[in-house]
Design a protein around this motif. Sequence first.
Motif, PDB file in Angstrom:
ATOM      1  N   ASP A 230       0.835  -1.212   0.210  1.00  6.89           N
ATOM      2  CA  ASP A 230       0.116   0.013  -0.114  1.00  6.89           C
ATOM      3  C   ASP A 230       0.942   1.295  -0.052  1.00  6.89           C
ATOM      4  OD1 ASP A 230      -2.306  -1.172   0.090  1.00  6.89           O
ATOM      5  OD2 ASP A 230      -2.501  -1.309   2.188  1.00  6.89           O
TER       6      ASP A 230
ATOM      7  N   SER B  95       8.180   9.438   1.776  1.00  3.72           N
ATOM      8  CA  SER B  95       7.005   8.923   2.215  1.00  3.72           C
ATOM      9  C   SER B  95       6.430   8.394   0.763  1.00  3.72           C
ATOM     10  CB  SER B  95       6.240   9.751   2.787  1.00  3.72           C
ATOM     11  OG  SER B  95       5.038   9.075   3.211  1.00  3.72           O
TER      12      SER B  95
ATOM     13  N   LEU C 241       3.328   6.864   1.615  1.00  7.07           N
ATOM     14  CA  LEU C 241       2.185   6.517   2.347  1.00  7.07           C
ATOM     15  C   LEU C 241       1.103   7.403   1.550  1.00  7.07           C
ATOM     16  CD1 LEU C 241       3.490   6.500   5.974  1.00  7.07           C
ATOM     17  CD2 LEU C 241       3.104   4.670   4.141  1.00  7.07           C
ATOM     18  N   ARG C 242      -0.110   6.470   1.620  1.00  5.41           N
ATOM     19  CA  ARG C 242      -1.425   7.283   1.077  1.00  5.41           C
ATOM     20  C   ARG C 242      -2.384   7.563   2.284  1.00  5.41           C
ATOM     21  NH1 ARG C 242      -2.185   3.241  -3.558  1.00  5.41           N
ATOM     22  NH2 ARG C 242      -0.235   3.009  -4.238  1.00  5.41           N
ATOM     23  N   GLY C 243      -2.316   8.792   2.903  1.00  4.29           N
ATOM     24  CA  GLY C 243      -3.576   9.088   3.795  1.00  4.29           C
ATOM     25  C   GLY C 243      -2.868   8.937   5.307  1.00  4.29           C
ATOM     26  N   GLU C 244      -1.981   8.038   5.449  1.00  8.94           N
ATOM     27  CA  GLU C 244      -1.489   7.953   6.955  1.00  8.94           C
ATOM     28  C   GLU C 244      -0.543   9.150   7.398  1.00  8.94           C
ATOM     29  OE1 GLU C 244      -0.885   5.549   4.275  1.00  8.94           O
ATOM     30  OE2 GLU C 244      -2.296   3.924   5.224  1.00  8.94           O
ATOM     31  N   PRO C 245      -0.543   9.352   8.745  1.00 10.40           N
ATOM     32  CA  PRO C 245       0.205  10.622   9.192  1.00 10.40           C
ATOM     33  C   PRO C 245       1.555  10.345   9.131  1.00 10.40           C
ATOM     34  CG  PRO C 245      -1.074   9.626  10.943  1.00 10.40           C
ATOM     35  CD  PRO C 245      -1.641   8.891   9.516  1.00 10.40           C
ATOM     36  N   GLU C 246       2.476  11.072   8.325  1.00  9.48           N
ATOM     37  CA  GLU C 246       3.770  10.605   8.196  1.00  9.48           C
ATOM     38  C   GLU C 246       4.532  10.685   9.331  1.00  9.48           C
ATOM     39  OE1 GLU C 246       5.483  12.745   4.897  1.00  9.48           O
ATOM     40  OE2 GLU C 246       4.094  12.029   3.547  1.00  9.48           O
TER      41      GLU C 246
ATOM     42  N   GLN D 144       3.782  10.723  12.686  1.00  7.46           N
ATOM     43  CA  GLN D 144       3.601   9.569  13.712  1.00  7.46           C
ATOM     44  C   GLN D 144       3.977   8.216  13.338  1.00  7.46           C
ATOM     45  OE1 GLN D 144      -0.503   9.838  14.413  1.00  7.46           O
ATOM     46  NE2 GLN D 144      -0.360  11.655  15.501  1.00  7.46           N
ATOM     47  N   ALA D 145       3.749   7.884  11.779  1.00  6.77           N
ATOM     48  CA  ALA D 145       4.230   6.693  11.300  1.00  6.77           C
ATOM     49  C   ALA D 145       5.890   6.654  11.357  1.00  6.77           C
ATOM     50  CB  ALA D 145       4.164   6.507  10.034  1.00  6.77           C
TER      51      ALA D 145
ATOM     52  N   ALA E 170       2.521  -4.621   8.652  1.00  6.99           N
ATOM     53  CA  ALA E 170       3.811  -3.542   8.781  1.00  6.99           C
ATOM     54  C   ALA E 170       4.796  -4.339   8.825  1.00  6.99           C
ATOM     55  CB  ALA E 170       3.137  -2.571   9.770  1.00  6.99           C
TER      56      ALA E 170
ATOM     57  N   LEU F  71       3.789  -0.976   4.168  1.00  6.60           N
ATOM     58  CA  LEU F  71       2.552  -1.318   4.691  1.00  6.60           C
ATOM     59  C   LEU F  71       2.012  -2.290   3.559  1.00  6.60           C
ATOM     60  CD1 LEU F  71       1.117   2.089   6.136  1.00  6.60           C
ATOM     61  CD2 LEU F  71       2.383   0.112   7.409  1.00  6.60           C
TER      62      LEU F  71
END
Length: 124
Positions: free
Chosen positions: A22, A36, A38-43, A45-46, A81, A95
């Motif tokens: 993902d 990043s 990532l799509r939509g996840e808070p970078e 915090q991740a 993950a 992910l």
Amino acid sequence: MELREELLKEMILLRERNPSVDGSLACTVDGLTIASDLRGEPEEQAAALSAAVLAMSRRMMALAGRGALEETLISGTAGFAAFYAAGPTIVLTVLAEPGTNLGLLRLEGRKTAASVAAIAARKQ
């Protein structure tokens, strides 16, 4: 080409090679985002959690005397993950969807982590 751009290129290639992926994130071992996908996840915090997972995993392997950390895989009801040490200073988080071929995820994750580590070493 900038470090961020080169790492992002590798992370996009990972997603293209394994459609179950993902997205991914490369951050420092201190939890700062480098690149990043990532799509939509808070970078932010991740990245912070990725650094913490890697540190705890390394510590556990050392405590248990099981050698150097290769990866940490967390499975949940909605997917996976995976966390990889990409050299001494970068964490690669990947992910993936439920039903992912874990053998392929591990193979491609390690391959991408090695590429990320090589790029980072070249940029220092």
